[in-house]
Design a protein around this motif. Structure first.
Motif, PDB file in Angstrom:
ATOM      1  N   SER A 159      39.777  29.544  49.791  1.00 20.24           N
ATOM      2  CA  SER A 159      38.621  30.408  48.887  1.00 20.24           C
ATOM      3  C   SER A 159      39.239  31.644  49.190  1.00 20.24           C
ATOM      4  N   ASN A 160      38.685  32.465  48.489  1.00 20.27           N
ATOM      5  CA  ASN A 160      38.842  33.939  48.803  1.00 20.27           C
ATOM      6  C   ASN A 160      38.264  34.791  50.503  1.00 20.27           C
ATOM      7  N   ASP A 161      36.594  33.440  50.605  1.00 19.86           N
ATOM      8  CA  ASP A 161      35.594  33.840  51.466  1.00 19.86           C
ATOM      9  C   ASP A 161      36.535  34.175  52.805  1.00 19.86           C
ATOM     10  N   ASP A 207      40.779  38.738  46.135  1.00 19.48           N
ATOM     11  CA  ASP A 207      40.247  38.264  44.737  1.00 19.48           C
ATOM     12  C   ASP A 207      41.257  37.946  44.164  1.00 19.48           C
TER      13      ASP A 207
END
Lengths: 160, 408
Positions: free
Chosen positions: B95-97, B130
Motif C-alpha cells: 500500500s501507499n502508506d 499515490d
C-alpha cells in the motif's frame, strides 16, 4: 588570517585546494565547517502521501538518519582536511566543525564568534553548476552569507 | 478542511459522528451496523500496518534500498529510476502508506550517505506512493473501501485500472526525471554504502520475512481472484509475521503498538457514520447527480466527471471522506446504466488515489512544497513548477479517464 571554509555536498577537496591556490601565504588558521541542515529531515513530515498519518519517523529510524547526516559531514571534513594537509598545512593550523541548523545563519554566527577574517564559500552547492555568472548563479545560502557575514567573503565561482 | 492545531482528525470525525447521532440523522443501532459492516476495511488496515511495521523492523526496506543503490552501479539517474521501481512494487503490495511513511525516510538516509541531493528522491517516494496506488486492490485502502461497497473482481479491477496506472507511473517518472535532470547527472561512490552488522539469526529472520511477504502477495492475488475478503489475508499475514518475530525474539510489543496508528480507526469509523448521516439527509444523492450529471449517457464524460470531481474533492476534504461520499452517491444513482456505474466506480478509485498528487496544480501543499524547494535553493522557479503541474497533471487525469472509459 583566520579563514572559515564552508563545505557542502560537493567535492570538499577541490574547494579547499582552490582556496589554498588562491591565498596560501595569507592563511594562518583554516576552519573547515560543515552544517547539517536539520530542516530537511523535518520536512519529511510535511510531504503529502500515505493515509494522512503522523509522518514523524520512529526513534530508531531518526537515529539512523542523523547517523547518515553525520557520516556525510565527516566525509566532507575529512576530504577538506586531506587537501589542506597535502598542501603543506599542519594539523595545528586546522580545525574542523560540524554544525546543525540553517547553514547560512550558523556560518554567520560562527564567523562572528571565532573572529574570522574571511569566509570562503561556493556560489552554489548545486551538484551540477548551471550558471557561473548571472542572476541565478549565487544560491540562497551564499547570498545570505554575502549579505550578513561580519567579515570579508570570498565567493568561489569556478566549477571546482 | 480546517484542523485546529494539535487536534487529531479522529476527534473531528468522531465529533461529526456524535453530531449526526444527536441530530437524529443516524440512529445508534444504525451507527453500530454501519461500523460493523466495514470489518473488512478495519481488518485490512490493522493487518497492513502490522505487516509493514514488522517488515520495517526486520530491515526489509533498508535491504531493498541498499540493493537498489548497488544495482544502480553509482549512477544517480539509475538509482532514481530504481527508487521509482521500489516505490511502485512496495505500493502495489504493501500500500501507499508503506511507501510514503517507511520508504521515504529509508531513501533519505541512503542518499544522504551517498551525498546526493535528497529532495528529488523524497519527492519521488511521496509521489509514486499515490501514482502507483491503483495497480492492485491492496495498493490503497481507498480501493478496498470502494470495492467493499460496490463489489468487483480482480480481473475487472485490472481491466479498468492497470493501463491507467502504468500510464500515470510512466508519466510521473518522465516528468520527475526531466524536472531534476541536473541533480541526477552525477555519480556516487559505491564504497559509501554501509552494510549493517547482522547476526546469523537476524539474517535468517529477514529471509523468513521476505518469504512471508511473497506468500502474502500471492495470497492477496488469489483472494482478489476468488473474491475472498482481503482483510483475512492481511490479518493472516500480520499474524504470521508476529509469530515469527516472537519465535526469533525480535518482538517488541510496545514498539509495534507505536507503529500502528490507532486514531486512524476512529477517524474512519467516525467518517462512516458522518457519511451515513449525510446520505440519510439525501445530500449524497444530490451530490451524485451534480457530479455525474442528471442523465449520464457518455461513459467518457461520466468517468471524467467522477475522476475530476473525486480528485478535487480529495484535495479539499481528504480522500477518505470524499471516497465515501462518492461511493454513497453512486449507490443512490439508480438510473445509471450498469456499464457507466462500473466505469464511474473505477473512476472514483482513480480520482481518489491520484487526487493527492493534484496538489501540484494548486493548494496549500503546493505552496509548502515550493517554499521547501526554494529554501533548498533547488533551481525550480514557481512559474516553472506551476506550469509543469498545469500542463502535466490534468492530462494524467484525462489520459487515465480515457483509458478507464474505453478499457479493453
Amino acid at each position: 588570517m583566520k579563514v572559515l571554509c564552508m563545505l557542502g555536498i560537493r567535492d570538499a577537496y577541490a574547494l579547499v585546494e582552490r582556496v589554498i591556490t588562491l591565498m596560501q601565504s595569507e592563511i594562518t588558521e583554516l576552519l573547515l565547517v560543515y552544517t547539517i541542515d536539520t530542516d530537511l529531515r523535518e520536512d519529511l513530515q510535511f510531504l503529502p502521501g500515505g493515509w494522512g498519518r503522523q509522518r514523524k519517523p520512529r526513534p530508531r529510524r531518526t537515529e539512523e538518519l542523523i547517523a547518515a547526516e553525520e557520516h556525510a559531514a565527516q566525509m566532507s571534513l575529512q576530504r577538506g582536511a586531506e587537501a589542506a594537509l597535502t598542501h603543506g598545512f599542519t594539523s595545528d593550523q586546522l580545525d574542523k566543525r560540524v554544525l546543525t541548523g540553517r547553514p547560512d545563519h550558523e556560518v554567520v554566527d560562527l564567523a562572528l564568534q571565532e573572529h574570522c577574517d574571511l569566509v570562503v564559500l561556493r556560489a552554489s552547492d548545486e551538484v551540477v553548476v548551471r550558471a557561473l555568472v548571472g542572476p541565478d548563479s549565487v544560491g540562497p545560502t551564499a547570498r545570505f552569507i554575502l549579505d550578513h557575514a561580519p567579515c570579508d567573503v570570498l565567493l568561489i565561482r569556478s566549477d571546482v | 478542511m480546517l484542523r485546529p492545531r494539535g487536534l487529531s482528525e479522529a476527534w473531528t470525525a468522531c465529533g461529526g459522528a456524535a453530531l449526526m447521532l444527536i441530530c437524529g440523522f443516524v440512529g445508534p443501532r444504525e451507527a453500530v451496523h454501519v461500523i460493523a459492516d466495514q470489518w473488512n476495511v478495519f481488518g485490512f488496515f490493522l493487518g497492513l500496518m502490522t505487516i509493514s511495521a514488522v517488515a520495517d523492523r526486520a530491515g526489509f526496506f533498508d535491504l531493498l534500498a541498499r540493493g537498489a543503490a548497488r544495482r544502480a552501479g553509482g549512477s544517480a539517474l539509475k538509482l532514481y529510476l530504481a527508487v521509482f521501481l521500489l516505490g511502485t512494487v512496495i505500493t502495489a503490495v504493501l500500500s501507499n502508506d508503506a511507501t510514503a511513511l517507511i520508504l521515504t525516510p529509508v531513501v533519505y538516509g541512503l542518499v544522504t550517505r551517498l551525498r546526493l541531493k535528497v529532495l528529488p528522491f523524497m519527492f519521488a517516494c511521496t509521489f509514486i506512493a499515490d501514482t502507483a496506488s491503483f495497480l492492485l486492490p491492496v495498493s490503497n485502502p481507498i480501493n478496498i473501501l470502494v470495492l467493499s461497497a460496490m463489489g468487483g473482481s480482480l480481473a475487472e479491477f485490472l481491466s479498468y485500472l492497470l493501463l491507467p496506472a502504468l500510464f500515470c507511473i510512466a508519466m510521473n517518472i518522465a516528468i520527475f526525471v526531466w524536472l531534476f535532470r541536473h541533480d541526477l547527472r552525477v555519480r556516487y561512490d559505491l564504497a559509501l554504502l554501509v552494510e549493517p552488522e547482522c547476526s546469523p539469526e537476524e539474517r535468517q529472520y529477514l529471509r523468513f520475512v521476505i518469504g512471508s511477504l511473497l506468500l502474502i502477495t500471492i495470497g492477496y492475488l488469489l483472494a482478489s481472484f476468488w473474491s475472498i475478503p482481503l482483510s483475512l489475508i492481511a490479518l493472516g499475514g500480520g499474524l504470521l509475521l508476529l509469530v515469527s518475530a516472537v519465535a526469533w525474539r525480535q518482538m517488541q510489543w510496545r514498539r509495534l503498538a507505536h507503529d500502528i496508528s490507532w486514531p486512524l480507526f476512529a477517524f474512519v469509523a467516525g467518517m462512516f457514520v458522518v457519511i451515513r448521516g449525510v446520505e440519510n439527509a439525501g445530500l449524497t444523492a444530490l451530490f451524485g447527480r451534480f457530479v455525474l450529471g442528471a442523465a449520464p449517457t457518455s461513459p467518457f464524460l461520466s468517468v471524467l466527471r467522477a475522476s475530476f470531481g473525486t480528485a478535487l474533492g480529495a484535495n479539499l476534504i481528504n480522500n477518505v471522506p470524499m471516497t465515501l461520499v462518492m461511493t454513497s452517491a453512486l449507490q443512490t444513482q439508480h438510473n445509471l446504466p450498469p456499464a457507466i456505474r462500473t466505469a464511474a466506480t473505477y473512476a472514483v478509485i482513480f480520482g481518489a488515489d491520484l487526487g493527492p498528487n493534484l496538489t501540484t496544480v494548486g493548494s496549500l501543499a503546493t505552496i509548502l512544497w515550493l517554499l521547501i524547494l526554494r529554501r533548498r535553493g533547488l533551481d525550480v522557479s514557481s512559474r516553472e513548477y506551476f506550469k509543469l503541474g498545469l500542463i502535466v497533471v490534468p492530462p494524467m487525469l484525462i489520459g487515465g479517464a480515457l483509458l478507464i472509459a474505453y478499457h479493453p
